[in-house]
Enzyme design. Sequence first.
Site, PDB file in Angstrom:
ATOM      1  N   GLY A   8       0.848  -1.200   0.000  1.00 59.62           N
ATOM      2  CA  GLY A   8       0.000   0.000   0.000  1.00 59.62           C
ATOM      3  C   GLY A   8       0.876   1.240   0.000  1.00 59.62           C
ATOM      4  O   GLY A   8       0.514   2.283   0.556  1.00 59.62           O
ATOM      5  N   GLN A  12      -1.285   7.628   1.281  1.00 58.38           N
ATOM      6  CA  GLN A  12      -0.816   8.817   2.003  1.00 58.38           C
ATOM      7  C   GLN A  12       0.313   8.490   2.975  1.00 58.38           C
ATOM      8  O   GLN A  12       1.309   9.205   3.030  1.00 58.38           O
ATOM      9  CB  GLN A  12      -1.998   9.453   2.760  1.00 58.38           C
ATOM     10  CG  GLN A  12      -1.703  10.833   3.301  1.00 58.38           C
ATOM     11  CD  GLN A  12      -2.680  11.271   4.388  1.00 58.38           C
ATOM     12  OE1 GLN A  12      -3.519  10.478   4.845  1.00 58.38           O
ATOM     13  NE2 GLN A  12      -2.570  12.503   4.819  1.00 58.38           N
ATOM     14  N   ASP A  52      -1.187  -7.036  -5.227  1.00 60.91           N
ATOM     15  CA  ASP A  52      -2.485  -6.981  -4.559  1.00 60.91           C
ATOM     16  C   ASP A  52      -2.341  -7.860  -3.318  1.00 60.91           C
ATOM     17  O   ASP A  52      -2.059  -9.060  -3.444  1.00 60.91           O
ATOM     18  CB  ASP A  52      -3.549  -7.536  -5.513  1.00 60.91           C
ATOM     19  CG  ASP A  52      -4.932  -7.582  -4.883  1.00 60.91           C
ATOM     20  OD1 ASP A  52      -5.047  -7.340  -3.671  1.00 60.91           O
ATOM     21  OD2 ASP A  52      -5.888  -7.877  -5.617  1.00 60.91           O
ATOM     22  N   TYR A 142     -15.282   0.335   8.486  1.00 61.37           N
ATOM     23  CA  TYR A 142     -13.847   0.512   8.687  1.00 61.37           C
ATOM     24  C   TYR A 142     -13.476   0.281  10.158  1.00 61.37           C
ATOM     25  O   TYR A 142     -12.529  -0.451  10.475  1.00 61.37           O
ATOM     26  CB  TYR A 142     -13.490   1.930   8.242  1.00 61.37           C
ATOM     27  CG  TYR A 142     -12.062   2.341   8.431  1.00 61.37           C
ATOM     28  CD1 TYR A 142     -11.044   1.751   7.699  1.00 61.37           C
ATOM     29  CD2 TYR A 142     -11.727   3.378   9.316  1.00 61.37           C
ATOM     30  CE1 TYR A 142      -9.729   2.163   7.855  1.00 61.37           C
ATOM     31  CE2 TYR A 142     -10.423   3.798   9.471  1.00 61.37           C
ATOM     32  CZ  TYR A 142      -9.419   3.183   8.741  1.00 61.37           C
ATOM     33  OH  TYR A 142      -8.125   3.597   8.897  1.00 61.37           O
TER      34      TYR A 142
HETATM   35  N1  SER Z   1      -8.135   9.091   8.711  1.00 66.56           N
HETATM   36  C1  SER Z   1      -8.930   7.900   8.763  1.00 66.56           C
HETATM   37  C2  SER Z   1     -10.263   8.117   8.169  1.00 66.56           C
HETATM   38  O1  SER Z   1     -10.749   9.215   8.241  1.00 66.56           O
HETATM   39  C3  SER Z   1      -9.058   7.444  10.175  1.00 66.56           C
HETATM   40  O2  SER Z   1      -8.276   6.337  10.366  1.00 66.56           O
HETATM   41  O3  SER Z   1     -10.856   7.195   7.717  1.00 66.56           O
END
Ligand code: SER
Length: 316
Positions: A8, A12, A52, A142
Amino acid sequence: MGKVLVIGAGGQIGTELVIALASKLGKEQVIASDVKSETPSSLQEYQYVQLDVLDKEKLTHLVKEQKVSTIYLLAALLSATAEKHPAFAWQLNMDGLFNVLNLAKEKVIDKIFWPSSIAVFGPTTPKDNTPQRTIMEPTTVYGISKQAGEQWCAYYHEKYGVDVRSIRYPGLISYTSLPGGGTTDYAVDIFYHAKKSGKYTSFLSKDTALPMMYMEDAIRATINLMDAPAENVRIRTSYNISGISFTPKELTKAIQQHIPNFSISYSPDFRQVIADSWPNAIDDTHAKKDWQWEPHFSLEKMVKVMLENVDETKVD
Ligand code: SER
């Protein structure tokens, strides 16, 4: 010592981590990988492999062939994108982690870094100075994947002796590579628009305080945690680390110190609900005690560096 693989690497965090690891260990020791077939422009000077993380066979082959001993697994869907693609987010965030954890269980690699997030917390978590151990009832896909991932990391450590280390990153602010699909992304976007047009519309409301951190601090934290003696790493779920905490209104004020005419308007969208479920600021006593974590960037210092460095021609 074997090589380091960053999975990855085009994202960022990955972009800056590859650069930091290569300058510490030497370029020949670090392999950057990402699902993108073209080498990301910021990684042109580094070893790059298309990978991947869900392709277990290719991952295993690469690790063995290149004699990789440490993996930094950064490939994931972030909070806002994961809400749009829940099934894929779960698959990528969990199966990717298992593929890497199993390589360590089978003793093919020695050490793993895997990022968790403030998203492990939820609306029932105490919001201020959130403790390391507290109520965690995440309400995002998430957050659920990070919470489950933390428990699996601790399980693999306990059961199979896997040396996996983790940090609950706050929202990360940087200018090298744009974030993608997070709820905290406004705190990066705002700088591009402040420089480009002097105006910004925030997708979070003015008083939404969130834990944030300048990328240089996050990279230093990551490397320090990975360098710490194993016996000092007492938390094998994931460490709270704290940097700065601010609202869109406070960030606007800090930007106005440099661009007095900068103006902001607010148009909260679905990400507001996500942000409202997360803490305002978190307590990082354990990271300070166990591996001497200390942030260096204040809000003012971060704003100055961001305004000096963002390339506003990169956004529309
Ligand atoms: N920066 C991330 C998000 O906003 C948080 O882990 O998903």
